[in-house]
Design a protein around this motif. Sequence first.
Motif, PDB file in Angstrom:
ATOM      1  N   ASN A  84       0.900  -1.149   0.367  1.00 35.52           N
ATOM      2  CA  ASN A  84       0.170   0.046  -0.030  1.00 35.52           C
ATOM      3  C   ASN A  84       0.938   1.121  -0.387  1.00 35.52           C
ATOM      4  O   ASN A  84       0.864   2.261   0.691  1.00 35.52           O
ATOM      5  N   ARG A  85       1.417   0.990  -0.635  1.00 36.58           N
ATOM      6  CA  ARG A  85       2.769   2.540  -0.970  1.00 36.58           C
ATOM      7  C   ARG A  85       1.953   3.318  -1.407  1.00 36.58           C
ATOM      8  O   ARG A  85       1.667   3.029  -2.894  1.00 36.58           O
ATOM      9  N   ALA A  86       2.360   4.648  -1.344  1.00 36.77           N
ATOM     10  CA  ALA A  86       1.937   6.234  -1.842  1.00 36.77           C
ATOM     11  C   ALA A  86       2.244   5.609  -3.388  1.00 36.77           C
ATOM     12  O   ALA A  86       3.491   5.430  -3.869  1.00 36.77           O
ATOM     13  N   HIS A  87       1.208   6.614  -4.622  1.00 39.81           N
ATOM     14  CA  HIS A  87       1.646   6.430  -5.592  1.00 39.81           C
ATOM     15  C   HIS A  87       3.159   7.348  -6.102  1.00 39.81           C
ATOM     16  O   HIS A  87       3.560   6.696  -6.925  1.00 39.81           O
ATOM     17  N   LEU A  88       3.456   8.069  -5.546  1.00 42.25           N
ATOM     18  CA  LEU A  88       4.692   9.037  -5.407  1.00 42.25           C
ATOM     19  C   LEU A  88       5.906   7.791  -5.441  1.00 42.25           C
ATOM     20  O   LEU A  88       7.142   7.506  -6.033  1.00 42.25           O
ATOM     21  N   THR A  89       5.642   7.375  -4.263  1.00 38.62           N
ATOM     22  CA  THR A  89       6.420   6.218  -3.502  1.00 38.62           C
ATOM     23  C   THR A  89       6.721   5.695  -5.060  1.00 38.62           C
ATOM     24  O   THR A  89       7.973   4.869  -4.878  1.00 38.62           O
ATOM     25  N   VAL A  90       5.788   5.008  -4.634  1.00 36.31           N
ATOM     26  CA  VAL A  90       6.109   3.690  -6.110  1.00 36.31           C
ATOM     27  C   VAL A  90       6.210   4.049  -7.498  1.00 36.31           C
ATOM     28  O   VAL A  90       7.559   3.872  -7.959  1.00 36.31           O
ATOM     29  N   GLN A  91       6.288   5.691  -7.575  1.00 37.00           N
ATOM     30  CA  GLN A  91       7.307   5.863  -9.233  1.00 37.00           C
ATOM     31  C   GLN A  91       8.218   6.810  -9.452  1.00 37.00           C
ATOM     32  O   GLN A  91       9.158   5.960  -9.606  1.00 37.00           O
ATOM     33  N   HIS A  92       8.639   6.522  -7.934  1.00 33.82           N
ATOM     34  CA  HIS A  92      10.461   6.922  -7.270  1.00 33.82           C
ATOM     35  C   HIS A  92      11.282   5.766  -7.327  1.00 33.82           C
ATOM     36  O   HIS A  92      12.357   5.903  -8.082  1.00 33.82           O
ATOM     37  N   LYS A  93      10.791   4.830  -7.127  1.00 30.71           N
ATOM     38  CA  LYS A  93      11.097   3.952  -7.100  1.00 30.71           C
ATOM     39  C   LYS A  93      11.261   3.156  -8.039  1.00 30.71           C
ATOM     40  O   LYS A  93      12.408   2.146  -8.386  1.00 30.71           O
ATOM     41  N   ALA A  94       9.809   3.200  -9.087  1.00 32.52           N
ATOM     42  CA  ALA A  94      10.541   2.546 -10.633  1.00 32.52           C
ATOM     43  C   ALA A  94      11.806   3.561 -11.350  1.00 32.52           C
ATOM     44  O   ALA A  94      11.799   2.899 -11.812  1.00 32.52           O
ATOM     45  N   TRP A  95      10.691   4.642 -10.948  1.00 33.61           N
ATOM     46  CA  TRP A  95      12.010   5.686 -11.632  1.00 33.61           C
ATOM     47  C   TRP A  95      13.825   5.003 -11.475  1.00 33.61           C
ATOM     48  O   TRP A  95      14.469   5.184 -12.177  1.00 33.61           O
ATOM     49  N   ALA A  96      14.225   5.123 -10.346  1.00 35.91           N
ATOM     50  CA  ALA A  96      15.449   4.841  -9.612  1.00 35.91           C
ATOM     51  C   ALA A  96      15.291   3.331 -10.617  1.00 35.91           C
ATOM     52  O   ALA A  96      17.131   3.135 -10.613  1.00 35.91           O
ATOM     53  N   ILE A  97      15.092   2.789  -9.695  1.00 42.01           N
ATOM     54  CA  ILE A  97      15.537   0.856 -10.808  1.00 42.01           C
ATOM     55  C   ILE A  97      15.600   2.091 -12.255  1.00 42.01           C
ATOM     56  O   ILE A  97      16.320   0.852 -13.056  1.00 42.01           O
ATOM     57  N   ALA A  98      15.116   2.676 -13.480  1.00 41.46           N
ATOM     58  CA  ALA A  98      15.281   2.740 -14.481  1.00 41.46           C
ATOM     59  C   ALA A  98      16.446   3.047 -14.750  1.00 41.46           C
ATOM     60  O   ALA A  98      17.157   2.729 -15.773  1.00 41.46           O
ATOM     61  N   HIS A  99      16.643   4.062 -14.069  1.00 43.36           N
ATOM     62  CA  HIS A  99      17.986   4.827 -13.860  1.00 43.36           C
ATOM     63  C   HIS A  99      19.963   4.115 -13.760  1.00 43.36           C
ATOM     64  O   HIS A  99      20.410   4.234 -14.701  1.00 43.36           O
ATOM     65  N   LEU A 100      18.847   2.967 -12.856  1.00 45.34           N
ATOM     66  CA  LEU A 100      20.722   1.642 -12.495  1.00 45.34           C
ATOM     67  C   LEU A 100      20.304   1.118 -13.813  1.00 45.34           C
ATOM     68  O   LEU A 100      21.438   0.894 -14.468  1.00 45.34           O
ATOM     69  N   PHE A 101      18.932   0.655 -14.608  1.00 47.34           N
ATOM     70  CA  PHE A 101      19.921  -0.108 -15.949  1.00 47.34           C
ATOM     71  C   PHE A 101      19.789   0.137 -16.587  1.00 47.34           C
ATOM     72  O   PHE A 101      20.361   0.156 -17.292  1.00 47.34           O
ATOM     73  N   ASP A 102      19.200   1.512 -17.503  1.00 47.43           N
ATOM     74  CA  ASP A 102      19.762   2.496 -17.762  1.00 47.43           C
ATOM     75  C   ASP A 102      22.066   2.947 -18.447  1.00 47.43           C
ATOM     76  O   ASP A 102      22.666   3.121 -19.213  1.00 47.43           O
ATOM     77  N   PHE A 103      21.806   2.887 -16.446  1.00 46.91           N
ATOM     78  CA  PHE A 103      23.462   3.168 -16.363  1.00 46.91           C
ATOM     79  C   PHE A 103      24.131   1.247 -16.596  1.00 46.91           C
ATOM     80  O   PHE A 103      25.242   1.924 -17.749  1.00 46.91           O
ATOM     81  N   LEU A 104      24.071   0.658 -16.551  1.00 47.33           N
ATOM     82  CA  LEU A 104      24.055  -0.318 -16.573  1.00 47.33           C
ATOM     83  C   LEU A 104      24.483  -0.850 -17.956  1.00 47.33           C
ATOM     84  O   LEU A 104      25.083  -1.323 -18.485  1.00 47.33           O
ATOM     85  N   ILE A 105      23.425  -0.652 -18.954  1.00 48.04           N
ATOM     86  CA  ILE A 105      23.379  -1.146 -20.028  1.00 48.04           C
ATOM     87  C   ILE A 105      24.271   0.288 -20.967  1.00 48.04           C
ATOM     88  O   ILE A 105      25.188  -0.315 -21.732  1.00 48.04           O
ATOM     89  N   THR A 106      24.272   1.309 -20.940  1.00 56.02           N
ATOM     90  CA  THR A 106      25.088   2.467 -21.422  1.00 56.02           C
ATOM     91  C   THR A 106      26.252   2.042 -21.491  1.00 56.02           C
ATOM     92  O   THR A 106      27.229   2.368 -22.265  1.00 56.02           O
ATOM     93  N   ARG A 107      27.275   1.935 -20.050  1.00 58.28           N
ATOM     94  CA  ARG A 107      28.710   1.899 -19.431  1.00 58.28           C
ATOM     95  C   ARG A 107      28.705   0.283 -19.517  1.00 58.28           C
ATOM     96  O   ARG A 107      30.574   0.087 -19.368  1.00 58.28           O
ATOM     97  N   TYR A 108      28.404  -0.928 -18.810  1.00 55.54           N
ATOM     98  CA  TYR A 108      28.945  -1.487 -18.167  1.00 55.54           C
ATOM     99  C   TYR A 108      28.145  -3.172 -18.422  1.00 55.54           C
ATOM    100  O   TYR A 108      28.243  -3.810 -18.689  1.00 55.54           O
TER     101      TYR A 108
END
Length: 358
Positions: A84-108
């Motif tokens: 039952n996380r707040a909508h904004l909390t779920v959004q931020h978690k998804a974005w954090a994961i997405a940014h990490l994987f963008d970084f991994l795909i681009t650099r490593y």
Amino acid sequence: MDLAVVRSLGSTRRLAGAEDLQEFEQELVDQYLLAAAAAGLCDSTLKSDRVAIFEFIRFLGRPIWTAQPHDADEFLVRQRRELNRAHLTVQHKAWAIAHLFDFLITRYQGDIQALTGYVVTQPIDEFNRPAKADYGKTRIPPSEEEVERLFTCWRDWLPTARKFLPAARDYLAASLWRRAGLRIAETCMLDIRDWRRDLGAHGKIHVRFGKGSRGRGPKSRLVPAINEVDALLDWWLSEVRHQFGGDYDDPDAPLLPSERRDPHTGACQRAGDDTLRTGLTEAVARWLPQWRGRLTPHTLRHFCASSLYARGMDIKAIQELLGHEWLSTTTTYVHVHADHIENAWAKSNQRMTARLGL
């Protein structure tokens, strides 16, 4: 927040066991956070990103480079339905994961594939990425007549309020949300020095703690005191603010003070967002009860954008007033009447007729 010292991932190595896999995974995350810090993200954003990433890793139960979109589907569904996380909390978690994987795909991507045999896939895709924190819920503001009735009743009640000073302060704060579209956090952080009566025809509010993009710290802007904001601030500073205490002539004193005093200096403390929010909630319950529980400071920000647009202000100017980085964000704040398209069509035909001399 302190970042771990990380070694180069480009060095020759092999992963011999579970401990090496965990160490490699930790290094990847540390490298991402180091790059994010270099990009200017503030410590609080780095900390929340790190928490979200390791929460996803624990949920996954295997190395992060093995994650697939269906894993993210299950993670986000659990966040919303089970936890039952707040909508904004779920959004931020998804974005954090997405940014990490963008970084991994681009650099490593190459290093990860060479060491593990896996090709990294972005698990947050166009299908499961939360586009907006409210998941499609539109903040439709009250009508012009309803807002005018609320604030008229509120203003007329002030002289009879049992505690005039906090009542007047709450009225001013809500008026800034209604007329200038300030965020509640921006309003709380205003100091006396931030009212610049000397700038422009109406004066300007120096918003020093505006919302920055992706955690890159405060983003300042100058907000013109249009829409009667200049008269409100002149009233506040000439007739009300000095009644809170002797710090009214201190440019660093809060523009919207609390009744409480600093125990060491005796100066007024700053009114918090909960205090200002409560003032609006009580006013709505008293004079606009049909909007009880729905009219928030942010809804008044939407009302400001819609009201100014209806009066002919260019949407680009509204974007600058609200402090949005993207024009597409501003368009979601503008709510028009059902007959707006028809009226715009009629006006365009009138302009065309006048141009052709028909």
